[in-house]
Design a protein around this motif. Structure first.
Motif, PDB file in Angstrom:
ATOM      1  N   MET A 137      -1.577   9.984   3.501  1.00 30.19           N
ATOM      2  CA  MET A 137      -1.873   9.623   3.439  1.00 30.19           C
ATOM      3  C   MET A 137      -0.968   7.811   4.022  1.00 30.19           C
ATOM      4  SD  MET A 137      -4.832   8.496   2.419  1.00 30.19           S
ATOM      5  CE  MET A 137      -4.871   6.735   2.000  1.00 30.19           C
ATOM      6  N   ASP A 155       1.750   4.885  -7.353  1.00 29.88           N
ATOM      7  CA  ASP A 155       1.299   4.562  -8.451  1.00 29.88           C
ATOM      8  C   ASP A 155       1.351   3.198  -8.855  1.00 29.88           C
ATOM      9  OD1 ASP A 155      -1.162   3.828  -9.901  1.00 29.88           O
ATOM     10  OD2 ASP A 155      -0.680   5.770 -10.730  1.00 29.88           O
ATOM     11  N   ARG A 184     -10.834  15.318   7.207  1.00 33.26           N
ATOM     12  CA  ARG A 184     -11.507  15.235   6.257  1.00 33.26           C
ATOM     13  C   ARG A 184     -11.471  14.017   5.608  1.00 33.26           C
ATOM     14  NH1 ARG A 184      -6.994  18.108   2.630  1.00 33.26           N
ATOM     15  NH2 ARG A 184      -4.696  17.630   3.277  1.00 33.26           N
ATOM     16  N   PRO A 185     -11.728  13.374   4.711  1.00 33.38           N
ATOM     17  CA  PRO A 185     -12.734  12.308   4.222  1.00 33.38           C
ATOM     18  C   PRO A 185     -11.335  11.247   3.322  1.00 33.38           C
ATOM     19  CG  PRO A 185     -14.389  14.209   3.511  1.00 33.38           C
ATOM     20  CD  PRO A 185     -13.090  14.884   3.766  1.00 33.38           C
ATOM     21  N   LEU A 186     -11.260  10.390   3.288  1.00 34.70           N
ATOM     22  CA  LEU A 186     -10.377   9.669   2.913  1.00 34.70           C
ATOM     23  C   LEU A 186      -9.910   9.988   1.824  1.00 34.70           C
ATOM     24  CD1 LEU A 186      -8.066   7.373   3.794  1.00 34.70           C
ATOM     25  CD2 LEU A 186      -9.253   5.635   2.487  1.00 34.70           C
ATOM     26  N   GLU A 187     -10.538  10.651   0.658  1.00 35.86           N
ATOM     27  CA  GLU A 187     -10.260  10.376  -1.094  1.00 35.86           C
ATOM     28  C   GLU A 187      -9.570  12.076  -0.742  1.00 35.86           C
ATOM     29  OE1 GLU A 187     -14.618  11.276  -0.181  1.00 35.86           O
ATOM     30  OE2 GLU A 187     -13.137   9.948   0.377  1.00 35.86           O
ATOM     31  N   GLU A 188      -9.471  12.945   0.385  1.00 40.81           N
ATOM     32  CA  GLU A 188      -9.216  13.782   0.068  1.00 40.81           C
ATOM     33  C   GLU A 188      -8.272  14.307   0.597  1.00 40.81           C
ATOM     34  OE1 GLU A 188     -11.934  16.981   1.770  1.00 40.81           O
ATOM     35  OE2 GLU A 188     -13.681  16.768   0.559  1.00 40.81           O
ATOM     36  N   ARG A 189      -7.660  13.823   1.371  1.00 38.98           N
ATOM     37  CA  ARG A 189      -6.449  13.540   1.614  1.00 38.98           C
ATOM     38  C   ARG A 189      -5.181  13.408   0.657  1.00 38.98           C
ATOM     39  NH1 ARG A 189      -8.919  10.085   6.285  1.00 38.98           N
ATOM     40  NH2 ARG A 189      -8.928  11.867   8.257  1.00 38.98           N
ATOM     41  N   ASN A 190      -3.482  13.777   1.405  1.00 40.08           N
ATOM     42  CA  ASN A 190      -3.157  14.306   0.275  1.00 40.08           C
ATOM     43  C   ASN A 190      -1.981  13.225   0.269  1.00 40.08           C
ATOM     44  OD1 ASN A 190      -1.829  15.502   2.851  1.00 40.08           O
ATOM     45  ND2 ASN A 190      -1.292  17.093   2.059  1.00 40.08           N
ATOM     46  N   VAL A 232       0.674   4.225  -2.729  1.00 43.83           N
ATOM     47  CA  VAL A 232       0.293   5.171  -2.381  1.00 43.83           C
ATOM     48  C   VAL A 232       1.650   6.470  -3.344  1.00 43.83           C
ATOM     49  CG1 VAL A 232       0.417   7.880  -0.371  1.00 43.83           C
ATOM     50  CG2 VAL A 232      -0.756   5.005  -0.228  1.00 43.83           C
ATOM     51  N   ASP A 275       0.680  -1.094   0.131  1.00 44.30           N
ATOM     52  CA  ASP A 275       0.440  -0.229  -0.182  1.00 44.30           C
ATOM     53  C   ASP A 275       0.731   1.496   0.006  1.00 44.30           C
ATOM     54  OD1 ASP A 275      -2.193  -1.841  -0.034  1.00 44.30           O
ATOM     55  OD2 ASP A 275      -3.221  -0.584   1.529  1.00 44.30           O
ATOM     56  N   THR A 282      -1.853   4.492   6.049  1.00 44.50           N
ATOM     57  CA  THR A 282      -1.459   3.070   5.757  1.00 44.50           C
ATOM     58  C   THR A 282      -0.648   2.517   6.391  1.00 44.50           C
ATOM     59  OG1 THR A 282      -1.017   3.789   3.012  1.00 44.50           O
ATOM     60  CG2 THR A 282       0.356   1.603   3.961  1.00 44.50           C
TER      61      THR A 282
END
Length: 642
Positions: A239, A89, A229-235, A86, A82, A243
């Motif tokens: 992340m 990619d 903040r939501p997971l999809e908005e974290r940088n 992060v 993971d 992880t």
């Protein structure tokens, strides 16, 4: 396990241009370079097939090394899988390695096809063109991999900077909002040197420190700050912390700044805890209130106290500490370590491995045969006894008891003087007498009548002095002085003579005796020695030999001038005649001379072949610029020499 996840040993990935230049250069240097058109066609085919196969082998080895050294995301720990997803990619990473694998297969197929065609080459020109085409197609395949090679080199450089984290070892993860004191706590309990600043997001990646507790090595992982903040908005930075929290089996220390100097209120910090709490499932969790040196827990406002009490009601322990003053730091460390140890033991006990081990063990418990008590019995031999006392210690103890009995009122703490009753002068009573002196035992030389004998000797000496036993008459003294004076004059005279003789011997102008004279040799001595051993020698005296020499010199002087000049010329020429060669000196037989020359030539040839030299004094260093590679000019269209 930690060394298994070390990515610093991955070999550098060259760029596309460096790659094919290295491969072509190796092919040129490690294969033969000379081929002629008059060679057999089988030899020409083998020459160019070897070049194609060599280039393909080298490229295959290097591409295989790249593919195998980079970790496979399907086989490594999920934490690293993971983390790679992060940072790099995962899809892009897999595509790059897949393209390198495809390029390796294409190069192998190209080499196979052109080697098959080279088997049917009918001339030097056709074979050479096939070789050029094969190497050119291989280079074109490598050129197409330029972006993939560049991407993998960037990944390799970044992977080398990643911390070495063992996912299966004991670990403590520090998390929370930015600027709440996570890095300060890590510098206090570990040997890691983490950058600590007064602004947010000082820590932008995962950092690992190590500490010791109960003779065990512990990992302390410092994570970047996380925002609510939501997971999809974290940088990318946040992340990495998510992880680590999701995949590592560790104790979690969630830090809260009770002074709210980090820029976030206590309510917001507790809200973040509730947001990421699913990541803490089945893991020991502690809430650490930091900076109590500025605001004490009892000085908090009622709302903050109520929020902290709600955390305790949910079964989450709260610890208080200050990284500036050091208050409570060790307590937090010990609590986290103890809780994690107990949690790991519980996990192992509840697992399936414990059952399989317990099934192989049997603990025997003997049953009592009656109600009689049988306490442990220790034999007297095994009891600890005091060491035996020496005779001197026993005597001292007896004297001490006797003194205490006689004078118990005044001498309770007196030190016993063993020299009190010595029958000697009181001034010498406390002197320490050595037992051994000059390797002799002093006790062997003690005489009880020593002082009486000494007095008798002194008395006898005084009587002799009074009787004039040591007195010498004046006349005898004068005669003795005169003899001593004469002897001294003779010694001085002799020393002066010896000094003059030494100066004469050291003078260079003084003629020195010849070696024969120095050894005392003469003609008469020689004749005598020969006669003694039974050898007859012609009786020619030294005077006769001198007379013969004089007559010879007179005859030369009486001869005409021309004749004398001629003989002198002949004598001078004979003296200046060149010496024979060193290898021929002392050898008269021509066959033996020829044989010796052959032996010397063979020995020199063997030495040159062994040492790589041209001759005995050769210090030749081969040329650094070989002519067959650098001489000549190339015109247009001749650059494809490889």
């Amino acid at each position: 396990m930690a060394s298994f996840y070390s990515f610093k040993n991955i070999t550098k990935v060259p760029s596309a241009k460096e790659f094919y230049n290295i491969m072509l250069s190796k092919t040129q240097r490690q294969t033969p370079t000379v081929i002629r058109r008059h060679f057999k066609i089988s030899r020409i085919r083998a020459f160019y097939m070897r070049k194609v196969k060599h280039c393909q082998t080298r490229m295959n080895e290097r591409l295989t090394q790249i593919i195998t050294e980079f970790p496979k995301l399907d086989t490594i720990h999920p934490f690293y899988a993971d983390l790679f997803n992060v940072l790099y990619d995962k899809d892009h990473y897999k595509v790059a390695l897949g393209q390198i694998n495809i390029a390796r297969g294409l190069i192998d197929n190209i080499a196979k096809d052109y080697v098959r065609m080279l088997k049917f080459g009918d001339s030097l020109f056709r074979c050479k063109r096939l070789k050029i085409a094969a190497l050119g197609r291989m280079v074109k395949v490598i050129k197409r991999q330029k972006p993939n090679l560049q991407y993998l080199e960037e990944v390799r450089q970044h992977m080398g900077r990643l911390p070495i984290i063992d996912p299966l070892s004991r670990a403590i993860i520090i998390c929370g909002y930015p600027n709440v004191g996570k890095s300060s706590f890590m510098t206090k309990v570990t040997r890691a040197d983490v950058d600590v600043q007064s602004y947010s997001f000082t820590t932008r990646a995962l950092y690992v420190g190590h500490m010791d507790y109960k003779y065990l090595r512990w990992q302390v992982i410092d994570t970047p700050g996380v925002l609510d903040r939501p997971l999809e908005e974290r940088n990318l930075i946040e992340m990495q912390a998510i992880t680590a929290l999701a995949h590592l089996r560790a104790a979690i220390l969630y830090f809260i700044d009770i002074t709210e100097m980090c820029g976030y209120s206590i309510k917001e910090q507790i809200s973040l805890l509730d947001n990421i709490k699913p990541l803490f499932t089945n893991k020991p969790l502690f809430v650490v209130c930091n900076k109590i040196d500025l605001v004490k827990p009892e000085d908090l406002n009622p709302e903050a106290k109520e929020l902290l009490k709600g955390i305790e009601d949910r079964g989450i322990p709260i610890l208080y500490m200050s990284t500036i003053s050091g208050q409570g730091v060790m307590e937090v460390k010990e609590a986290a370590c103890e809780r994690l140890l107990a949690h790991r033991v519980e996990g192992k006990v509840s697992g399936r491995k414990v059952d399989s081990i317990l099934n192989r063990l049997h603990l025997a418990e003997p049953a009592k045969r009656d109600s009689k008590e049988r306490p442990a019995f220790v034999p007297m031999v095994t009891e600890r006894t005091e060491p035996k006392k020496t005779a001197r210690e026993r005597i001292n103890e007896m004297i001490m008891k006797r003194v205490e009995e006689e004078e118990s009122d005044t001498y309770h703490y007196r030190t016993i003087d063993l020299t009190e009753h010595y029958d000697i002068n009181p001034e010498y009573r406390t002197d320490i007498i050595p037992e051994i002196w000059d390797w002799h035992n002093i006790a062997d030389y003690i005489d009880p009548e020593m002082f009486q004998k000494l007095e008798a000797l002194e008395r006898e000496e005084r009587l002799r002095e009074e009787a004039g036993y040591y007195a010498v008459p004046k006349i005898e003294r004068d005669e003795m002085r005169e003899e001593i004076r004469k002897l001294a004059e003779q010694i001085r005279e002799r020393k002066a003579i010896m000094r003059q003789e030494a100066q004469l011997n050291n003078n260079r102008s003084h003629p020195r005796p010849t070696p024969v004279q120095a050894r005392g040799r003469s003609l008469e001595r020689f004749k005598g020695e020969m006669k003694r051993i039974g050898v007859e020698v012609d009786s020619v005296s030294a005077d006769e030999s001198k007379a013969n020499k004089r007559s010879r010199s007179r005859s030369l002087s009486a001869a005409p001038a021309k004749k004398v000049r001629f003989e002198s010329e002949v004598r001078s020429r004979s003296r200046s005649r060149s010496k024979p060669a060193r290898d021929e000196a002392g050898v008269d037989d021509p066959e033996l001379k020829l044989k010796l020359k052959k032996i010397a030539k063979k020995a020199l040839k063997k030495k040159v072949g062994k040492m790589g030299l041209k001759g005995e004094a050769d210090r030749f260093i081969g040329t650094k610029n070989p002519r067959h590679l650098l001489a000549g000019k190339r015109g247009i269209g001749k650059t494809e020499r490889r």
